[in-house]
Design a protein around this motif. Structure first.
Motif, PDB file in Angstrom:
ATOM      1  N   GLY A  90       0.808  -1.207   0.000  1.00  0.00           N
ATOM      2  CA  GLY A  90       0.000   0.000   0.000  1.00  0.00           C
ATOM      3  C   GLY A  90       0.847   1.265   0.000  1.00  0.00           C
ATOM      4  N   TYR A  91       0.165   2.385   0.057  1.00  0.00           N
ATOM      5  CA  TYR A  91       0.821   3.688  -0.015  1.00  0.00           C
ATOM      6  C   TYR A  91       1.366   4.111   1.348  1.00  0.00           C
ATOM      7  CZ  TYR A  91      -0.881   4.182  -4.744  1.00  0.00           C
ATOM      8  OH  TYR A  91      -1.106   3.989  -6.085  1.00  0.00           O
ATOM      9  N   GLU A  92       2.615   4.568   1.329  1.00  0.00           N
ATOM     10  CA  GLU A  92       3.298   5.021   2.541  1.00  0.00           C
ATOM     11  C   GLU A  92       3.960   6.370   2.261  1.00  0.00           C
ATOM     12  OE1 GLU A  92       3.327   3.563   5.426  1.00  0.00           O
ATOM     13  OE2 GLU A  92       2.746   1.470   5.064  1.00  0.00           O
ATOM     14  N   VAL A  93       4.020   7.202   3.302  1.00  0.00           N
ATOM     15  CA  VAL A  93       4.726   8.480   3.193  1.00  0.00           C
ATOM     16  C   VAL A  93       6.189   8.239   3.522  1.00  0.00           C
ATOM     17  CG1 VAL A  93       4.884  10.859   3.994  1.00  0.00           C
ATOM     18  CG2 VAL A  93       2.646   9.728   3.854  1.00  0.00           C
ATOM     19  N   THR A  94       7.079   8.628   2.626  1.00  0.00           N
ATOM     20  CA  THR A  94       8.509   8.412   2.831  1.00  0.00           C
ATOM     21  C   THR A  94       9.159   9.636   3.485  1.00  0.00           C
ATOM     22  OG1 THR A  94       9.221   9.345   0.720  1.00  0.00           O
ATOM     23  CG2 THR A  94       8.461   7.054   0.695  1.00  0.00           C
ATOM     24  N   SER A  95      10.448   9.506   3.741  1.00  0.00           N
ATOM     25  CA  SER A  95      11.200  10.604   4.365  1.00  0.00           C
ATOM     26  C   SER A  95      11.348  11.804   3.431  1.00  0.00           C
ATOM     27  CB  SER A  95      12.590  10.113   4.779  1.00  0.00           C
ATOM     28  OG  SER A  95      13.307   9.625   3.655  1.00  0.00           O
ATOM     29  N   ALA A  96      10.933  11.640   2.181  1.00  0.00           N
ATOM     30  CA  ALA A  96      11.006  12.758   1.228  1.00  0.00           C
ATOM     31  C   ALA A  96       9.936  13.809   1.489  1.00  0.00           C
ATOM     32  CB  ALA A  96      10.880  12.235  -0.200  1.00  0.00           C
ATOM     33  N   CYS A  97       8.970  13.504   2.364  1.00  0.00           N
ATOM     34  CA  CYS A  97       7.919  14.485   2.681  1.00  0.00           C
ATOM     35  C   CYS A  97       8.546  15.708   3.350  1.00  0.00           C
ATOM     36  CB  CYS A  97       6.877  13.854   3.601  1.00  0.00           C
ATOM     37  SG  CYS A  97       5.572  15.002   4.116  1.00  0.00           S
ATOM     38  N   ARG A  98       8.264  16.909   2.832  1.00  0.00           N
ATOM     39  CA  ARG A  98       8.869  18.136   3.339  1.00  0.00           C
ATOM     40  C   ARG A  98       7.962  18.885   4.295  1.00  0.00           C
ATOM     41  NH1 ARG A  98      12.816  16.153   3.246  1.00  0.00           N
ATOM     42  NH2 ARG A  98      13.732  18.103   3.969  1.00  0.00           N
ATOM     43  N   GLY A  99       6.783  18.337   4.568  1.00  0.00           N
ATOM     44  CA  GLY A  99       5.860  19.043   5.451  1.00  0.00           C
ATOM     45  C   GLY A  99       5.424  20.369   4.872  1.00  0.00           C
ATOM     46  N   PHE A 116      -1.619  15.215   9.647  1.00  0.00           N
ATOM     47  CA  PHE A 116      -0.284  15.798   9.773  1.00  0.00           C
ATOM     48  C   PHE A 116       0.108  15.895  11.238  1.00  0.00           C
ATOM     49  CE2 PHE A 116      -2.326  17.241   5.946  1.00  0.00           C
ATOM     50  CZ  PHE A 116      -1.352  17.024   4.978  1.00  0.00           C
ATOM     51  N   GLY A 117       1.372  15.558  11.510  1.00  0.00           N
ATOM     52  CA  GLY A 117       1.872  15.613  12.872  1.00  0.00           C
ATOM     53  C   GLY A 117       2.409  16.992  13.224  1.00  0.00           C
ATOM     54  N   LYS A 118       3.076  17.058  14.357  1.00  0.00           N
ATOM     55  CA  LYS A 118       3.630  18.330  14.808  1.00  0.00           C
ATOM     56  C   LYS A 118       4.715  18.839  13.871  1.00  0.00           C
ATOM     57  CE  LYS A 118       2.666  17.563  19.732  1.00  0.00           C
ATOM     58  NZ  LYS A 118       3.263  17.418  21.077  1.00  0.00           N
ATOM     59  N   ASP A 119       5.368  17.913  13.199  1.00  0.00           N
ATOM     60  CA  ASP A 119       6.410  18.313  12.236  1.00  0.00           C
ATOM     61  C   ASP A 119       5.818  18.662  10.873  1.00  0.00           C
ATOM     62  OD1 ASP A 119       5.571  15.831  11.433  1.00  0.00           O
ATOM     63  OD2 ASP A 119       7.559  14.899  11.435  1.00  0.00           O
ATOM     64  N   LEU A 120       4.487  18.667  10.809  1.00  0.00           N
ATOM     65  CA  LEU A 120       3.723  18.990   9.598  1.00  0.00           C
ATOM     66  C   LEU A 120       3.844  17.944   8.494  1.00  0.00           C
ATOM     67  CD1 LEU A 120       4.337  22.835   9.262  1.00  0.00           C
ATOM     68  CD2 LEU A 120       2.448  21.646  10.389  1.00  0.00           C
ATOM     69  N   LYS A 121       4.496  16.811   8.793  1.00  0.00           N
ATOM     70  CA  LYS A 121       4.655  15.771   7.779  1.00  0.00           C
ATOM     71  C   LYS A 121       3.434  14.843   7.773  1.00  0.00           C
ATOM     72  CE  LYS A 121       9.655  15.946   7.464  1.00  0.00           C
ATOM     73  NZ  LYS A 121      10.916  15.207   7.426  1.00  0.00           N
ATOM     74  N   ALA A 122       3.102  14.350   6.579  1.00  0.00           N
ATOM     75  CA  ALA A 122       1.888  13.561   6.402  1.00  0.00           C
ATOM     76  C   ALA A 122       2.045  12.134   6.905  1.00  0.00           C
ATOM     77  CB  ALA A 122       1.507  13.547   4.922  1.00  0.00           C
ATOM     78  N   THR A 123       0.939  11.577   7.353  1.00  0.00           N
ATOM     79  CA  THR A 123       0.843  10.149   7.659  1.00  0.00           C
ATOM     80  C   THR A 123      -0.474   9.642   7.064  1.00  0.00           C
ATOM     81  OG1 THR A 123      -0.227  10.575   9.792  1.00  0.00           O
ATOM     82  CG2 THR A 123       2.168  10.292   9.803  1.00  0.00           C
TER      83      THR A 123
END
Length: 474
Positions: A90-99, A116-123
């Motif tokens: 399935g689809y996963e958010v990688t470390s390339a997410c810049r928030g 989105f978490g506190k770091d603004l990155k997607a999950t």
């Protein structure tokens, strides 16, 4: 090990070799539980958490090597205990997410699966996600990746899904037994059942009765497989195993071409019938085109029928690259024609189970088939063969053939035919990309196999189908 592409194939081969070795000596039943220990002693490293789990998996491989559940005729099986180390998919958010501030991924998600978490990155919430892929398309950083399992990606008929415990599940209503998942699975968790014991039993009976003949019908794709020895020595090894004689499946290809060409001229449109996985694909996905499949049996079925007309008591075993042939010989129209099927992997196990030193063997040459029959092994070969026969015919028929390499190409071509926009009047369908030369039961795969197939074809003394069939009639 260098006889195979992968270590997975090597492990599978070792199981088959040991099963066959014990079967020849009539010692299989009393020693079957010891095979995992023989193959993997305590001192040998394991890729699993422990040697005991590895042996448990080997035990499941042994069960399939001896034929599995005889009441279950399905060719491809999943070893559940071995299927646990792939990503869940399935689809996963990688470390390339810049928030980023745009949050385009969330905007296009109609299920509200992205937060989105506190770091603004997607999950991604897997309970809400329906794997539509819209978020991945919207992300400007390509930070969302679809981690599909190798088996799922290889299956062009979407027959593989995940079970309750994240193990692979096969939908047999969709599966065409092509074996792509078998070759692709990095852990060997998907495999094909073996009929190697049936073949050993046939040969043993022939040794007890000189009137009882077992013929090996060998696929032309053998030409590029056994790199460690000349082909003619491999043919001698096949006879040394105990087969009475060897016949080229390519002879059946010559016969099929002659029949198919006549049927094509008569009907005006036809699809090939030589690839059992392609035939099953048409039947399951394009039933309205089923009547357009050639009425000819496959080459091995055709040459088996020829042999049994000459000797009704003989037995025939197909040796080739194809797992789908293990399903084909169980079909009603092949009943009584093909007695068993093994792959090149299983042939290697049979050779080594008898401790045959191939290097020391003399050479055996067989010349049953034409150049055109032999090149059936690779994509486009059937089209060339039909073209050669149609040109020899006195009719005004103009062949407009299309060769489909792999089920993706087959799907596109069949869809065009269904919609009435296909200009071609003959479809050559091959489920494996490149044709039989890259079947799941091959020892090795690759573009070089095509070169070997063509060279093997050119070594035939018969440059036309008419020549080879005339020789058989004599």
């Amino acid at each position: 090990m260098n006889k195979f592409d992968t270590k997975v194939q090597y492990i599978k081969y070792k199981v088959l070799r040991e099963v066959a070795h014990l079967a020849w000596k009539d010692q299989l039943l009393e020693n079957i539980n010891d095979i995992p220990k023989i193959i993997m002693p305590n001192s040998e490293p394991t890729m699993r958490c422990c040697i005991y789990k590895e042996r448990a998996i080997l035990n499941e491989r042994v069960k399939l090597a001896v034929g599995g559940n005889r009441f279950n005729k399905k060719v491809i099986s999943v070893i559940d205990i071995a299927c646990e180390d792939c990503p869940t998919g399935g689809y996963e958010v990688t470390s390339a997410c810049r928030g980023c501030l745009a949050h385009r991924c969330a905007e296009v998600c109609k299920r509200g699966a992205i937060t989105f978490g506190k770091d603004l990155k997607a999950t991604i919430n897997k309970d809400k996600c329906v794997e539509c892929g819209m978020c991945a398309k919207a992300c400007p950083y390509n930070a969302i990746h679809n981690y599909r399992r190798p088996c799922e990606m290889s299956c062009k008929v979407c027959a593989i899904s995940m079970g309750e415990h994240k193990e692979a599940k096969i939908d047999y209503d969709k599966c065409v037994s092509c074996g792509a998942c078998v070759y692709t699975c990095p852990f060997g968790a998907i495999t094909d059942r073996s009929y190697i014991l049936d073949v050993i039993d046939l040969i043993k009976k022939s040794e007890d009765n000189s009137e009882y003949k077992v013929y090996a019908i060998v696929a032309p794709s053998i030409s590029g497989q056994f790199k460690y020895a000349p082909l003619n020595k491999i043919l001698t090894a096949i006879k040394t195993i105990g087969f009475y004689d060897i016949v080229e499946a390519a002879l059946g290809a010559d016969m099929v071409t002659e029949n198919e060409s006549k049927e094509l001229i008569e009907k005006g449109f036809l699809t090939s019938s030589c690839c059992p996985a392609f035939v099953a694909y048409v039947e399951k996905n394009f039933p309205e085109l089923k009547d357009n499949i050639s009425s000819s049996l496959s080459p091995v079925g055709t040459v088996s029928r020829y042999l049994k007309e000459k000797d009704p008591d003989c037995k025939t075993v197909f040796i080739g690259p194809c797992t789908a042939k293990k399903a084909e010989f169980q079909r009603k129209e092949y009943e009584g024609l093909i007695d068993s099927v093994i792959t090149f992997e299983e042939l290697q196990a049979l050779i080594d189970s008898k401790n045959i030193d191939v290097d020391k063997l003399p050479e055996t040459e067989i010349n049953n088939a034409s150049y055109y029959g032999r090149i059936f092994a690779r994509s486009g070969g059937l089209c060339e063969a039909v073209d050669s026969v149609v040109k020899d015919d006195d009719s005004d028929f103009k062949l407009n053939a299309v060769a489909c390499s792999g089920l993706d190409e087959c799907k596109i071509t069949l869809l065009r035919k269904k919609k009435g926009v296909l200009p071609n009047n003959f479809i050559e369908g091959m489920a494996c990309e490149g044709g039989c030369i890259n079947g799941a039961g091959c020892l090795i795969h690759g573009e070089k196999n095509k070169v070997e197939a063509d060279l093997y074809g050119k070594r035939s003394p018969y440059k036309s189908i008419k020549e080879s069939l005339s020789n058989i009639k004599k």
